[in-house]
Design a protein around this motif. Structure first.
Motif, PDB file in Angstrom:
ATOM      1  N   TRP A  10      58.386  66.887  58.562  1.00 29.66           N
ATOM      2  CA  TRP A  10      57.030  66.517  58.946  1.00 29.66           C
ATOM      3  C   TRP A  10      56.990  66.467  60.468  1.00 29.66           C
ATOM      4  CZ3 TRP A  10      54.152  61.856  56.370  1.00 29.66           C
ATOM      5  CH2 TRP A  10      52.848  61.831  56.808  1.00 29.66           C
ATOM      6  N   THR A  11      56.514  67.526  61.089  1.00 31.05           N
ATOM      7  CA  THR A  11      56.496  67.629  62.538  1.00 31.05           C
ATOM      8  C   THR A  11      55.065  67.775  63.036  1.00 31.05           C
ATOM      9  OG1 THR A  11      56.744  70.024  62.437  1.00 31.05           O
ATOM     10  CG2 THR A  11      58.767  68.725  62.620  1.00 31.05           C
ATOM     11  N   GLY A  12      54.917  67.660  64.341  1.00 35.24           N
ATOM     12  CA  GLY A  12      53.625  67.875  64.973  1.00 35.24           C
ATOM     13  C   GLY A  12      53.795  68.810  66.154  1.00 35.24           C
ATOM     14  N   ASP A  13      52.753  69.525  66.486  1.00 33.16           N
ATOM     15  CA  ASP A  13      52.783  70.461  67.605  1.00 33.16           C
ATOM     16  C   ASP A  13      51.680  70.114  68.590  1.00 33.16           C
ATOM     17  OD1 ASP A  13      54.719  71.798  66.134  1.00 33.16           O
ATOM     18  OD2 ASP A  13      53.324  73.306  65.384  1.00 33.16           O
ATOM     19  N   ILE A  14      51.959  70.325  69.875  1.00 34.65           N
ATOM     20  CA  ILE A  14      50.959  70.145  70.921  1.00 34.65           C
ATOM     21  C   ILE A  14      50.756  71.501  71.593  1.00 34.65           C
ATOM     22  CG2 ILE A  14      50.356  68.948  73.035  1.00 34.65           C
ATOM     23  CD1 ILE A  14      52.352  66.793  72.223  1.00 34.65           C
ATOM     24  N   TRP A  15      49.528  71.969  71.583  1.00 35.44           N
ATOM     25  CA  TRP A  15      49.176  73.273  72.135  1.00 35.44           C
ATOM     26  C   TRP A  15      48.269  73.095  73.345  1.00 35.44           C
ATOM     27  CZ3 TRP A  15      51.356  77.609  70.189  1.00 35.44           C
ATOM     28  CH2 TRP A  15      51.963  77.503  68.934  1.00 35.44           C
ATOM     29  N   TRP A  16      48.423  73.985  74.321  1.00 31.44           N
ATOM     30  CA  TRP A  16      47.575  74.001  75.520  1.00 31.44           C
ATOM     31  C   TRP A  16      46.915  75.367  75.597  1.00 31.44           C
ATOM     32  CZ3 TRP A  16      49.925  73.698  81.130  1.00 31.44           C
ATOM     33  CH2 TRP A  16      48.898  73.722  82.057  1.00 31.44           C
ATOM     34  N   PHE A  17      45.591  75.372  75.492  1.00 28.23           N
ATOM     35  CA  PHE A  17      44.811  76.596  75.590  1.00 28.23           C
ATOM     36  C   PHE A  17      43.947  76.551  76.848  1.00 28.23           C
ATOM     37  CE2 PHE A  17      45.632  76.121  71.066  1.00 28.23           C
ATOM     38  CZ  PHE A  17      46.040  77.398  70.711  1.00 28.23           C
ATOM     39  N   GLY A  18      43.687  77.705  77.451  1.00 25.65           N
ATOM     40  CA  GLY A  18      42.864  77.772  78.656  1.00 25.65           C
ATOM     41  C   GLY A  18      41.422  77.401  78.394  1.00 25.65           C
ATOM     42  N   SER A  19      40.941  77.628  77.173  1.00 29.54           N
ATOM     43  CA  SER A  19      39.569  77.277  76.801  1.00 29.54           C
ATOM     44  C   SER A  19      39.497  77.117  75.288  1.00 29.54           C
ATOM     45  CB  SER A  19      38.592  78.368  77.259  1.00 29.54           C
ATOM     46  OG  SER A  19      38.805  79.553  76.523  1.00 29.54           O
ATOM     47  N   ALA A  20      38.413  76.548  74.827  1.00 30.38           N
ATOM     48  CA  ALA A  20      38.230  76.347  73.387  1.00 30.38           C
ATOM     49  C   ALA A  20      38.144  77.688  72.656  1.00 30.38           C
ATOM     50  CB  ALA A  20      36.982  75.516  73.124  1.00 30.38           C
ATOM     51  N   GLU A  21      37.641  78.714  73.333  1.00 29.48           N
ATOM     52  CA  GLU A  21      37.519  80.035  72.704  1.00 29.48           C
ATOM     53  C   GLU A  21      38.880  80.657  72.381  1.00 29.48           C
ATOM     54  OE1 GLU A  21      35.842  79.237  75.591  1.00 29.48           O
ATOM     55  OE2 GLU A  21      33.928  78.887  74.595  1.00 29.48           O
ATOM     56  N   ASP A  22      39.914  80.255  73.108  1.00 27.49           N
ATOM     57  CA  ASP A  22      41.257  80.809  72.885  1.00 27.49           C
ATOM     58  C   ASP A  22      41.931  80.240  71.634  1.00 27.49           C
ATOM     59  OD1 ASP A  22      40.922  82.251  75.196  1.00 27.49           O
ATOM     60  OD2 ASP A  22      42.129  80.896  76.427  1.00 27.49           O
ATOM     61  N   ALA A  23      41.541  79.060  71.223  1.00 28.33           N
ATOM     62  CA  ALA A  23      42.167  78.397  70.073  1.00 28.33           C
ATOM     63  C   ALA A  23      41.602  78.945  68.775  1.00 28.33           C
ATOM     64  CB  ALA A  23      41.927  76.885  70.159  1.00 28.33           C
ATOM     65  N   PRO A  24      42.372  78.968  67.733  1.00 32.48           N
ATOM     66  CA  PRO A  24      43.773  78.560  67.575  1.00 32.48           C
ATOM     67  C   PRO A  24      44.747  79.735  67.590  1.00 32.48           C
ATOM     68  CG  PRO A  24      42.804  78.709  65.410  1.00 32.48           C
ATOM     69  CD  PRO A  24      41.746  79.157  66.414  1.00 32.48           C
ATOM     70  N   LEU A  25      44.509  80.754  68.380  1.00 32.73           N
ATOM     71  CA  LEU A  25      45.384  81.924  68.405  1.00 32.73           C
ATOM     72  C   LEU A  25      46.635  81.644  69.234  1.00 32.73           C
ATOM     73  CD1 LEU A  25      42.658  84.646  68.963  1.00 32.73           C
ATOM     74  CD2 LEU A  25      43.721  83.961  66.807  1.00 32.73           C
ATOM     75  N   LYS A  26      47.798  81.737  68.621  1.00 33.43           N
ATOM     76  CA  LYS A  26      49.057  81.448  69.305  1.00 33.43           C
ATOM     77  C   LYS A  26      49.245  82.351  70.512  1.00 33.43           C
ATOM     78  CE  LYS A  26      54.001  81.634  68.973  1.00 33.43           C
ATOM     79  NZ  LYS A  26      55.153  82.108  68.305  1.00 33.43           N
ATOM     80  N   GLU A  27      48.831  83.604  70.408  1.00 37.08           N
ATOM     81  CA  GLU A  27      49.014  84.558  71.494  1.00 37.08           C
ATOM     82  C   GLU A  27      48.252  84.152  72.755  1.00 37.08           C
ATOM     83  OE1 GLU A  27      47.315  85.851  68.440  1.00 37.08           O
ATOM     84  OE2 GLU A  27      49.322  85.513  67.667  1.00 37.08           O
ATOM     85  N   LYS A  28      47.187  83.370  72.583  1.00 32.52           N
ATOM     86  CA  LYS A  28      46.378  82.958  73.725  1.00 32.52           C
ATOM     87  C   LYS A  28      46.740  81.564  74.232  1.00 32.52           C
ATOM     88  CE  LYS A  28      42.506  85.958  72.926  1.00 32.52           C
ATOM     89  NZ  LYS A  28      41.079  86.103  73.080  1.00 32.52           N
ATOM     90  N   ALA A  29      47.714  80.925  73.603  1.00 34.74           N
ATOM     91  CA  ALA A  29      48.136  79.590  74.032  1.00 34.74           C
ATOM     92  C   ALA A  29      48.950  79.689  75.313  1.00 34.74           C
ATOM     93  CB  ALA A  29      48.964  78.922  72.944  1.00 34.74           C
ATOM     94  N   ARG A  30      48.719  78.752  76.197  1.00 35.73           N
ATOM     95  CA  ARG A  30      49.535  78.677  77.407  1.00 35.73           C
ATOM     96  C   ARG A  30      50.913  78.118  77.070  1.00 35.73           C
ATOM     97  NH1 ARG A  30      45.138  76.440  81.832  1.00 35.73           N
ATOM     98  NH2 ARG A  30      44.053  78.444  82.033  1.00 35.73           N
ATOM     99  N   VAL A  31      50.940  77.041  76.291  1.00 40.04           N
ATOM    100  CA  VAL A  31      52.192  76.415  75.883  1.00 40.04           C
ATOM    101  C   VAL A  31      52.012  75.834  74.490  1.00 40.04           C
ATOM    102  CG1 VAL A  31      53.831  74.550  76.354  1.00 40.04           C
ATOM    103  CG2 VAL A  31      52.821  75.781  78.243  1.00 40.04           C
ATOM    104  N   GLY A  32      53.044  75.930  73.682  1.00 41.50           N
ATOM    105  CA  GLY A  32      53.112  75.238  72.405  1.00 41.50           C
ATOM    106  C   GLY A  32      54.432  74.501  72.343  1.00 41.50           C
ATOM    107  N   HIS A  33      54.414  73.260  71.862  1.00 43.26           N
ATOM    108  CA  HIS A  33      55.649  72.471  71.810  1.00 43.26           C
ATOM    109  C   HIS A  33      55.695  71.697  70.497  1.00 43.26           C
ATOM    110  CE1 HIS A  33      59.087  70.475  73.700  1.00 43.26           C
ATOM    111  NE2 HIS A  33      58.686  69.397  73.065  1.00 43.26           N
ATOM    112  N   ARG A  34      56.811  71.812  69.778  1.00 42.18           N
ATOM    113  CA  ARG A  34      56.994  71.101  68.513  1.00 42.18           C
ATOM    114  C   ARG A  34      57.657  69.755  68.768  1.00 42.18           C
ATOM    115  NH1 ARG A  34      57.872  74.321  63.536  1.00 42.18           N
ATOM    116  NH2 ARG A  34      55.640  74.261  63.819  1.00 42.18           N
ATOM    117  N   LEU A  35      57.126  68.716  68.124  1.00 39.29           N
ATOM    118  CA  LEU A  35      57.665  67.368  68.219  1.00 39.29           C
ATOM    119  C   LEU A  35      58.374  67.005  66.926  1.00 39.29           C
ATOM    120  CD1 LEU A  35      54.538  65.747  69.882  1.00 39.29           C
ATOM    121  CD2 LEU A  35      56.664  66.417  70.994  1.00 39.29           C
ATOM    122  N   ASP A  36      59.260  66.023  66.996  1.00 43.19           N
ATOM    123  CA  ASP A  36      60.053  65.611  65.834  1.00 43.19           C
ATOM    124  C   ASP A  36      59.296  64.734  64.859  1.00 43.19           C
ATOM    125  OD1 ASP A  36      62.204  66.974  66.848  1.00 43.19           O
ATOM    126  OD2 ASP A  36      63.083  65.219  67.800  1.00 43.19           O
TER     127      ASP A  36
END
Length: 151
Positions: free
Chosen positions: A67-93
């Motif tokens: 059971w993990t969580g991820d934090i994503w950073w997108f340049g704008s709302a239009e970019d989400a939720p496409l992984k290719e357009k994410a600036r950074v994605g990070h998985r938490l424990d």
């Protein structure tokens, strides 16, 4: 000693994981390097907007083995939720209970494990995807319970 894995400043270079073994045995091991999550999870937990219109998205999946969580950073709302357009994605424990964007360009995340995590989104060159990263500060966990809300 509780039988669970604990990270001690896991975001710092050279940090170690302390893992409880059987009885009074404790193991210390180096954490693996962080990898971006393979995809944006289907359950959207929270979203926060930065002052420039950046979108910070917290996601999770409740039916995986871990059971993990991820934090994503997108340049704008239009970019989400496409992984290719994410600036950074990070998985938490742990799963994410709550996320807040603070005025001083910091984000505070309350995890299901009871940890309060604070980090700063950083960029050295906005024209290069490799220049985006999260800078994590010291985590705090002073209880053995989950976080249900933050304000």
């Amino acid at each position: 000693f509780y039988k669970r894995e604990m990270s001690v400043a896991a975001s710092e270079p050279g940090a170690l994981h302390v893992v409880a073994g059987e009885g009074n045995t404790v193991y210390v091991q180096s954490p693996p390097p962080p990898l971006p999550p393979p995809e944006v999870d289907q359950y959207l937990e929270h979203l926060e907007f930065g002052p420039k219109g950046d979108l910070f998205l917290a996601t999770s999946v409740l039916n995986r083995r871990n059971w993990t969580g991820d934090i994503w950073w997108f340049g704008s709302a239009e970019d989400a939720p496409l992984k290719e357009k994410a600036r950074v994605g990070h998985r938490l424990d742990s799963g994410i209970a709550k996320m807040k964007y603070l005025d001083n360009n910091q984000i505070v995340v309350g995890l299901d494990s009871g940890i309060i995590l604070r980090f700063t989104p950083k960029s050295t060159d906005e024209n290069s995807k490799e220049s985006y990263r999260y800078e994590f500060q010291q985590s705090i966990c002073e209880h053995e319970d989950q976080i249900t809300d933050m304000d």
